[in-house]
Design a protein around this motif. Structure first.
Motif, PDB file in Angstrom:
ATOM      1  N   ALA A 465      11.647   0.179   6.820  1.00  0.00           N
ATOM      2  CA  ALA A 465      10.912   0.705   5.660  1.00  0.00           C
ATOM      3  C   ALA A 465      10.875   2.257   5.926  1.00  0.00           C
ATOM      4  CB  ALA A 465       9.522   0.167   5.928  1.00  0.00           C
ATOM      5  N   GLY A 466      11.638   2.982   4.881  1.00  0.00           N
ATOM      6  CA  GLY A 466      11.777   4.402   4.717  1.00  0.00           C
ATOM      7  C   GLY A 466      10.957   4.949   3.787  1.00  0.00           C
ATOM      8  N   CYS A 467      10.914   6.272   3.751  1.00  0.00           N
ATOM      9  CA  CYS A 467      10.192   7.057   2.932  1.00  0.00           C
ATOM     10  C   CYS A 467      11.037   7.203   1.573  1.00  0.00           C
ATOM     11  CB  CYS A 467       9.602   8.349   3.399  1.00  0.00           C
ATOM     12  SG  CYS A 467       8.737   9.567   2.045  1.00  0.00           S
ATOM     13  N   PRO A 468      10.440   7.131   0.456  1.00  0.00           N
ATOM     14  CA  PRO A 468      11.328   7.250  -0.590  1.00  0.00           C
ATOM     15  C   PRO A 468      11.388   8.732  -1.028  1.00  0.00           C
ATOM     16  CG  PRO A 468       8.956   6.907  -1.220  1.00  0.00           C
ATOM     17  CD  PRO A 468       9.113   6.483   0.110  1.00  0.00           C
ATOM     18  N   ASN A 469      10.635   9.645  -0.427  1.00  0.00           N
ATOM     19  CA  ASN A 469      10.813  11.148  -0.506  1.00  0.00           C
ATOM     20  C   ASN A 469      11.875  11.722   0.501  1.00  0.00           C
ATOM     21  OD1 ASN A 469       9.062  10.739  -2.907  1.00  0.00           O
ATOM     22  ND2 ASN A 469       7.374  11.064  -1.419  1.00  0.00           N
ATOM     23  N   CYS A 470      11.643  11.187   1.795  1.00  0.00           N
ATOM     24  CA  CYS A 470      12.315  11.849   3.033  1.00  0.00           C
ATOM     25  C   CYS A 470      13.262  10.935   3.743  1.00  0.00           C
ATOM     26  CB  CYS A 470      11.368  12.274   3.985  1.00  0.00           C
ATOM     27  SG  CYS A 470       9.806  13.066   2.870  1.00  0.00           S
ATOM     28  N   SER A 471      14.125  11.494   4.441  1.00  0.00           N
ATOM     29  CA  SER A 471      15.059  10.545   5.186  1.00  0.00           C
ATOM     30  C   SER A 471      14.573  10.371   6.688  1.00  0.00           C
ATOM     31  CB  SER A 471      16.381  11.353   5.250  1.00  0.00           C
ATOM     32  OG  SER A 471      16.457  12.906   5.361  1.00  0.00           O
ATOM     33  N   VAL A 472      13.258   9.663   6.745  1.00  0.00           N
ATOM     34  CA  VAL A 472      12.711   9.416   7.928  1.00  0.00           C
ATOM     35  C   VAL A 472      12.306   7.834   7.409  1.00  0.00           C
ATOM     36  CG1 VAL A 472      12.192  11.541   8.693  1.00  0.00           C
ATOM     37  CG2 VAL A 472      10.560  10.324   7.259  1.00  0.00           C
ATOM     38  N   ALA A 473      11.943   7.084   8.784  1.00  0.00           N
ATOM     39  CA  ALA A 473      11.355   5.838   8.400  1.00  0.00           C
ATOM     40  C   ALA A 473       9.670   6.110   8.643  1.00  0.00           C
ATOM     41  CB  ALA A 473      11.510   5.005   9.830  1.00  0.00           C
ATOM     42  N   LEU A 474       9.049   5.072   7.861  1.00  0.00           N
ATOM     43  CA  LEU A 474       7.541   5.354   7.694  1.00  0.00           C
ATOM     44  C   LEU A 474       6.917   4.823   8.914  1.00  0.00           C
ATOM     45  CD1 LEU A 474       7.314   3.999   4.176  1.00  0.00           C
ATOM     46  CD2 LEU A 474       6.973   6.306   4.894  1.00  0.00           C
ATOM     47  N   THR A 475       5.824   5.414   9.150  1.00  0.00           N
ATOM     48  CA  THR A 475       5.023   4.869  10.612  1.00  0.00           C
ATOM     49  C   THR A 475       3.924   4.110  10.128  1.00  0.00           C
ATOM     50  OG1 THR A 475       5.186   7.278  11.492  1.00  0.00           O
ATOM     51  CG2 THR A 475       3.876   5.981  12.388  1.00  0.00           C
ATOM     52  N   TYR A 476       3.736   3.031  10.969  1.00  0.00           N
ATOM     53  CA  TYR A 476       2.573   2.094  10.660  1.00  0.00           C
ATOM     54  C   TYR A 476       1.366   2.531  11.437  1.00  0.00           C
ATOM     55  CZ  TYR A 476      -0.027  -2.213  11.287  1.00  0.00           C
ATOM     56  OH  TYR A 476      -1.319  -3.072  11.100  1.00  0.00           O
ATOM     57  N   HIS A 477       0.360   2.787  10.529  1.00  0.00           N
ATOM     58  CA  HIS A 477      -0.872   3.005  11.150  1.00  0.00           C
ATOM     59  C   HIS A 477      -1.835   1.866  11.062  1.00  0.00           C
ATOM     60  CE1 HIS A 477      -0.504   7.594  11.525  1.00  0.00           C
ATOM     61  NE2 HIS A 477       0.727   7.100  10.965  1.00  0.00           N
ATOM     62  N   ARG A 478      -2.409   1.246  12.022  1.00  0.00           N
ATOM     63  CA  ARG A 478      -2.960   0.179  12.192  1.00  0.00           C
ATOM     64  C   ARG A 478      -4.353   0.291  11.684  1.00  0.00           C
ATOM     65  NH1 ARG A 478      -1.588  -4.474  16.003  1.00  0.00           N
ATOM     66  NH2 ARG A 478      -3.545  -5.564  16.285  1.00  0.00           N
ATOM     67  N   ALA A 479      -4.855   1.395  12.147  1.00  0.00           N
ATOM     68  CA  ALA A 479      -6.674   1.309  11.646  1.00  0.00           C
ATOM     69  C   ALA A 479      -6.701   1.372  10.060  1.00  0.00           C
ATOM     70  CB  ALA A 479      -7.163   2.832  12.068  1.00  0.00           C
ATOM     71  N   SER A 480      -5.687   1.961   9.370  1.00  0.00           N
ATOM     72  CA  SER A 480      -5.579   2.150   7.964  1.00  0.00           C
ATOM     73  C   SER A 480      -4.884   0.944   7.241  1.00  0.00           C
ATOM     74  CB  SER A 480      -5.714   3.431   7.417  1.00  0.00           C
ATOM     75  OG  SER A 480      -4.108   3.844   7.956  1.00  0.00           O
ATOM     76  N   ASN A 481      -4.176   0.323   7.999  1.00  0.00           N
ATOM     77  CA  ASN A 481      -3.132  -0.770   7.893  1.00  0.00           C
ATOM     78  C   ASN A 481      -2.299  -0.359   6.752  1.00  0.00           C
ATOM     79  OD1 ASN A 481      -1.987  -3.353   8.039  1.00  0.00           O
ATOM     80  ND2 ASN A 481      -3.304  -4.175   6.410  1.00  0.00           N
ATOM     81  N   ARG A 482      -1.710   0.985   6.831  1.00  0.00           N
ATOM     82  CA  ARG A 482      -0.803   1.543   5.971  1.00  0.00           C
ATOM     83  C   ARG A 482       0.397   2.098   6.449  1.00  0.00           C
ATOM     84  NH1 ARG A 482      -2.309   0.891   0.353  1.00  0.00           N
ATOM     85  NH2 ARG A 482      -1.913   3.299  -0.084  1.00  0.00           N
ATOM     86  N   LEU A 483       1.485   2.103   5.759  1.00  0.00           N
ATOM     87  CA  LEU A 483       2.655   2.925   6.202  1.00  0.00           C
ATOM     88  C   LEU A 483       2.467   4.199   5.718  1.00  0.00           C
ATOM     89  CD1 LEU A 483       5.515   0.294   5.343  1.00  0.00           C
ATOM     90  CD2 LEU A 483       4.535   0.901   7.509  1.00  0.00           C
TER      91      LEU A 483
END
Ligand code: ADP
Ligand code: ZN
Length: 754
Positions: A465-483
């Protein structure tokens, strides 16, 4: 007389205006003026007064804005230097030099009605019970804002007015300074008796201060020839550097000189500010201490700045931009943690506050004191070559020993887990935490990566799962349950199955470690431990930071998990264990300073251990345990690290053996960006063909090719003569034609190459 004016709208030019008779005398270099420009009036700053102009048909200055001399000639000269060296328009440099709040005059002094108790009248007037209650409050406080009285006395303006009529108090409009630290109770402190190392360092600085020539207000000329040499104070964490700063400042004050203290934004905690306020809150050199940092409200910033300009605050403590503070009769500039990269501004003007401090010191004839436990290679190099004067404090003040540093090989751990990823904690670290919990001592665990897991990968097709705007992978944040993207802030929901076309596999692997997961794992491992996490996710408000630190200080937290936020200057006597979970993280950054940064980080982090009576222990986990940055940090061997690192830099002609200019082209269309970079590189090759020591590297895609939806390509220039380079690049930039949607930015002495 003609005024040469730099306009606030970013134009790389100065314009001449006639000074009309009625304004003569009110305009000086540094005065802000309104001038006609096309059909409009715009604001600008007078940069020179001249007799003649090469232009004809000059228009007249329309009016003067604000009081005379918001920009002192000295500060103006500094802004010019910044414009030239960092390759940006002077008016942009001026914007940094003069805070927005002061420049635009949006904020004013806040005036409020104050109630003041008067000397008692000969005959005590009769008061109703209600009035008596209110009067009791006024009598106790003597002086307080009317609003405050109304609140405390649960009363009305009429009642207070009645007391005024009876001659007991007066009500008057008065300036009321906004003081961001008003609620702090500050207890005065006295100078500490110093050890020999501190004495020697202090004496050197005092001697340099004593040798300063008499201060001449009107003199904005360059004093570079007679300048005291800057000092580099290399003192291990806990060696008592701050005490040296305090006593050096005290000496400057006793000579009638003021001081600026720069600290990295992150270290500008209430604790730090209080140390300075407390020392100068009483005694013969008592003075206000102004604080400048980016979290001040516009009003607070206005007040702090004017306290300095009016000469009431003789000491300024602040982050980067405080280097421009208009301190009256400046005598000393201290730059603490001089190696910190946050001193560099990452937008134009891209100045480095430490370097500006050295330049300001040299130009104005002011003593500059740089301090660090891990000086930048640049500064130590300067000290070795005699450009700076080196002061060394190799031991901790109370003869506490430096902590024992153990390096744990994660490869061995990985083998133990049969080739899989090792656990988050090695056995040794887990055992060490356990021990500290039993002994009621505290632990700090450090991982420079927030979030839960750093990538989300499909186990079947490998999609990440990568960022649509940047050449990096998205980080999973558990507390908010979001990437979440850590570059641009892009957020999205966690997919329930692989989103790759035609895949749809429901098994998604979470890999890579973040602080959130460390906290969670720790809580499972030690269910009774009191654990807190400190990173950008947990600290949404500015009070959060101090709340967590206060709780930690009071012993209400056993283990503190955090990012680099907790690596800096904090002093907790009960911390006896520091764990660095993954030291390799900062080694793998594509930057020639990766080793230096890792060494600094490890040294800073381990400086947190064992600052009380019990000896400290540091456990560093790494996949590359024999890397020099890790090994020299383990042995607390700065010099050893310096010597091997400086050799590597020399071979590749990297700073401090050269200086770098980094040119970045960015735009949304990758082809255009790439072609523009090629074009710029060609142009540089032609224009700078005669420069003998020049190395041109690139054009090449930036290590982070895409950020915030812009593609980026870079060209790196390395040369020994950067002073001339700024001008050459500014000229090229002005003459070059690039596509409208491609921007060229120039970063002189960059600290961030990604
Ligand atoms: P550094 O800035 O080098 O990390 P500090 O100046 O913060 O070190 O000093 C660490 C602690 O030691 C502080 O609490 C300080 O008040 C104390 N301290 C400084 N100098 C002395 C001294 N000569 N004797 C005893 N304590 C000292
Ligand atoms: Zn992004």
């Amino acid at each position: 007389m003609i005024a040469r004016v730099t306009l606030e709208i970013a134009l790389r030019k100065e314009f001449d205006y006639l000074i009309p008779g009625e304004l003569a005398g009110g305009i000086d270099v540094g005065t802000r003026v309104k001038v006609p420009f096309g059909p409009r009036h715009v604001t600008g700053v007078v940069t020179a007064l001249v007799e003649t102009s090469p232009h004809t048909n000059l228009r007249e200055v329309a009016s003067v804005v604000g009081s005379k001399g918001a920009v002192t000639p000295r500060v103006l000269a500094l802004a010019r230097w910044i414009g030239e060296y960092y390759c940006c328009p002077v008016e942009l440099a001026l914007k940094s030099v003069l805070p927005e709040a002061v420049r635009r005059e949006e904020a004013k002094w806040r005036e409020r009605l104050h109630v003041t108790a008067l000397p008692p009248p000969p005959e005590t007037p009769r008061l109703t019970p209600r009035q008596q209650e209110v009067w009791n409050i006024v009598e106790e406080w003597r002086d307080l804002p009317l609003q405050e009285l109304l609140r405390l006395g649960e009363t009305t303006v009429e009642t207070v007015r009645k007391l005024e009529d009876k001659g007991l108090l007066s009500i008057a409009q008065r300036v009321d300074e906004r003081d961001p630290y008003a609620r702090e109770k500050i207890l005065p402190t006295l100078p500490i008796a110093m050890n020999t190392e501190q004495e020697v360092s202090l004496k050197a600085v005092k001697t340099a201060l004593d040798a300063l020539p008499v201060y001449d207000e009107a003199d904005a000329s360059d004093h570079s020839q007679t300048a005291p040499r800057p000092f580099l104070l290399h003192g291990v964490t806990g060696s008592g550097k701050t005490e040296v700063y305090l006593q050096a400042i005290d000496h400057a004050l006793s000579m009638g000189r003021g001081a600026i203290v720069l600290v990295p934004e992150i270290s500008l905690t209430p604790q730090t500010v209080e140390r300075f306020k407390a020392r100068f809150s009483s005694g013969p050199n008592a003075t206000l201490v102004a604080v400048l940092h980016s979290h001040l409200s516009t009003g607070e910033r206005h007040d702090e700045w004017h306290k300095i300009r009016q000469g009431r605050a003789r000491i300024v403590i602040g982050a980067r931009s405080a280097i421009f503070a208009p301190v009256d009769k400046l005598g000393l500039v201290v730059v603490d943690e001089e190696h910190e990269h946050s001193y560099k501004q990452e937008e134009s003007p891209r100045y480095h506050a430490r370097d500006v401090a050295v330049v300001r010191g040299r130009r104005e004839g002011v003593v500059v004191l740089l301090g660090s436990a891990t000086p930048s290679l640049e500064s130590y190099f300067n000290a070795k070559r005699g450009k700076y004067q080196l002061l060394e404090m190799p031991s901790r003040v109370t003869d506490q020993r430096m902590p024992v540093v153990r390096v744990e090989d994660l490869r061995v751990e990985s083998r133990k887990s049969r080739g899989g990823m090792p656990g988050i904690f090695t056995d040794r670290l887990r055992e060490a935490i356990h021990q500290r919990l039993e002994r009621k001592e505290q632990t700090i665990l450090f991982l420079n990566r927030r979030g839960y897991s750093t990538s989300l990968q499909c186990t079947k097709c490998g999609h990440v799962a990568g960022c649509p705007n940047c050449s990096v992978a998205l980080t999973y944040h558990r507390a908010s349950n979001r990437l979440l993207c850590h570059i641009c802030g892009h957020e999205e929901a966690v997919p329930s199955q692989c989103p790759a076309p035609g895949c749809g596999n429901p098994a998604i692997r979470y890999s890579g470690l973040g602080t959130e997961r460390v906290e969670e794992t720790l809580a499972k491992m030690f269910p009774h431990a009191r654990i807190a996490r400190m990173d950008r996710d947990t600290l949404k408000k500015k009070e959060d930071y101090r709340r967590v630190l206060t709780e930690f200080r009071l012993g209400r937290i056993d283990v503190l998990v955090g990012t680099q936020m907790i690596a800096k200057g904090l002093h907790f006597p009960n911390v006896t264990l520091v764990g660095v979970l993954y030291a390799d993280l900062s080694l793998h950054v594509p930057d020639f300073r990766a080793g230096e940064r890792t060494f600094q980080l490890l040294t800073q982090v381990s400086g947190r251990a064992g600052r009380g009576d019990v000896e400290g222990e540091v456990i560093v986990q790494s996949f590359t345990p024999y890397h020099p940055a890790i090994q020299f940090a383990r042995r607390h061997d700065y010099l050893g690290f310096y010597e091997q690192e400086i050799e590597f830099r020399e071979q590749l002609l990297y700073p401090p053996w050269s200086r770098i200019a980094l040119l970045t082209l960015k735009g949304r269309n990758e082809d255009k960006v790439r072609l523009s970079a090629v074009h710029v590189a060609k142009e540089l090759g032609v224009r700078l063909a005669a420069w003998r020591d020049l190395v041109i590297a690139g054009p090449a895609p930036a290590p982070l090719l895409r950020a915030e939806s812009f593609f980026r390509h870079q060209i790196m220039l390395r040369t020994k003569s950067m002073a001339r380079m700024g001008r050459a690049l500014a000229q090229m930039q002005a003459e070059l034609s690039l596509p409208d949607d491609v921007q060229l930015s120039i970063d002189i002495d960059p600290v961030n190459l990604v």
